[in-house]
Write a protein that holds these residues in place. Sequence first.
Motif, PDB file in Angstrom:
ATOM      1  N   CYS A  73       0.993   7.074  -3.078  1.00 29.19           N
ATOM      2  CA  CYS A  73       1.648   6.423  -1.914  1.00 29.19           C
ATOM      3  C   CYS A  73       3.079   7.237  -1.639  1.00 29.19           C
ATOM      4  O   CYS A  73       3.849   6.631  -0.937  1.00 29.19           O
ATOM      5  N   CYS A  82       5.237   1.926  -2.559  1.00 30.20           N
ATOM      6  CA  CYS A  82       5.169   0.833  -2.827  1.00 30.20           C
ATOM      7  C   CYS A  82       6.280   0.255  -3.257  1.00 30.20           C
ATOM      8  O   CYS A  82       6.323  -0.858  -4.000  1.00 30.20           O
ATOM      9  N   ALA A 122      -2.874   4.036  -1.884  1.00 35.62           N
ATOM     10  CA  ALA A 122      -2.125   3.104  -2.677  1.00 35.62           C
ATOM     11  C   ALA A 122      -3.016   2.567  -3.932  1.00 35.62           C
ATOM     12  O   ALA A 122      -3.340   1.272  -4.046  1.00 35.62           O
ATOM     13  N   THR A 123      -3.892   3.458  -4.393  1.00 30.53           N
ATOM     14  CA  THR A 123      -4.671   3.049  -5.418  1.00 30.53           C
ATOM     15  C   THR A 123      -4.527   2.065  -6.653  1.00 30.53           C
ATOM     16  O   THR A 123      -5.240   1.365  -6.907  1.00 30.53           O
ATOM     17  N   CYS A 124      -3.274   2.166  -7.028  1.00 31.43           N
ATOM     18  CA  CYS A 124      -3.046   1.467  -8.201  1.00 31.43           C
ATOM     19  C   CYS A 124      -2.326  -0.063  -7.505  1.00 31.43           C
ATOM     20  O   CYS A 124      -2.099  -0.817  -8.465  1.00 31.43           O
ATOM     21  N   GLY A 125      -2.467  -0.324  -6.161  1.00 36.44           N
ATOM     22  CA  GLY A 125      -1.848  -1.411  -5.611  1.00 36.44           C
ATOM     23  C   GLY A 125      -0.368  -1.739  -5.625  1.00 36.44           C
ATOM     24  O   GLY A 125      -0.122  -2.827  -5.583  1.00 36.44           O
ATOM     25  N   GLY A 126       0.354  -0.838  -6.031  1.00 33.91           N
ATOM     26  CA  GLY A 126       1.850  -0.967  -6.102  1.00 33.91           C
ATOM     27  C   GLY A 126       2.290  -1.014  -7.288  1.00 33.91           C
ATOM     28  O   GLY A 126       3.627  -1.381  -7.472  1.00 33.91           O
ATOM     29  N   ALA A 154       3.173   1.447  -9.170  1.00 32.05           N
ATOM     30  CA  ALA A 154       4.066   2.894  -9.567  1.00 32.05           C
ATOM     31  C   ALA A 154       3.234   3.518 -10.572  1.00 32.05           C
ATOM     32  O   ALA A 154       3.916   4.539 -11.268  1.00 32.05           O
ATOM     33  N   SER A 155       2.091   3.780 -10.517  1.00 25.36           N
ATOM     34  CA  SER A 155       1.363   4.507 -11.501  1.00 25.36           C
ATOM     35  C   SER A 155       0.161   5.363 -11.095  1.00 25.36           C
ATOM     36  O   SER A 155      -0.512   6.088 -11.620  1.00 25.36           O
ATOM     37  N   CYS A 156       0.232   5.612  -9.665  1.00 26.77           N
ATOM     38  CA  CYS A 156      -0.932   6.516  -8.951  1.00 26.77           C
ATOM     39  C   CYS A 156      -0.191   7.691  -8.458  1.00 26.77           C
ATOM     40  O   CYS A 156      -0.701   8.624  -8.576  1.00 26.77           O
ATOM     41  N   GLY A 157       0.860   7.372  -7.735  1.00 22.14           N
ATOM     42  CA  GLY A 157       1.533   8.368  -6.856  1.00 22.14           C
ATOM     43  C   GLY A 157       0.770   8.680  -5.385  1.00 22.14           C
ATOM     44  O   GLY A 157       1.298   9.349  -4.787  1.00 22.14           O
ATOM     45  N   LEU A 169       8.102   6.746  -3.589  1.00 20.81           N
ATOM     46  CA  LEU A 169       6.804   5.833  -3.949  1.00 20.81           C
ATOM     47  C   LEU A 169       6.918   4.482  -3.022  1.00 20.81           C
ATOM     48  O   LEU A 169       7.821   3.809  -2.919  1.00 20.81           O
TER      49      LEU A 169
HETATM   50  S1  FES Z   1       0.628   2.381  -4.777  1.00 17.63           S
HETATM   51 FE1  FES Z   1       0.238   3.658  -6.521  1.00 17.63          FE
HETATM   52  S2  FES Z   1       2.334   4.352  -7.053  1.00 17.63           S
HETATM   53 FE2  FES Z   1       2.374   3.256  -5.125  1.00 17.63          FE
END
Ligand code: FES
Length: 104
Positions: free
Chosen positions: A47, A85, A36-40, A42-45, A83
């Motif tokens: 999760c 998140c 969960a690199t982007c913290g939720g 929806a920009s890292c994928g 995703l």
């Molecule tokens: S935490 Fe980065 S897309 Fe879900």
Amino acid sequence: MAILKVKTLDGKTRDIEAVDGALLMEALNAAMLVDATCGGAASCGTCHVYFEDASLAGEQTEDEGYMLESLGDFVEIRDGSRLSCQMKIEGKHDGCAIEIAPEA
Ligand code: FES
């Protein structure tokens, strides 16, 4: 409270507890199963998960759909892709089978 049957990247299955109303990503991240690199946002994928029963996956958000579309250049996208998140745990998820998707 839902108990999720989560297939991990090493092929094992773990039971993970998740609180109704919480983000699926939070439960998976607490169990150290997704980054969960982007913290939720929806920009890292990182999760990305697959629901074995796609009817339990619910509707993707617009941003999530774009992210999954771009992930599709690198990893398999299935009908049950979400995703984690971008979705909340509900009672219907108790006992459902989820697989952690490989990272792009
Ligand atoms: S935490 Fe980065 S897309 Fe879900």
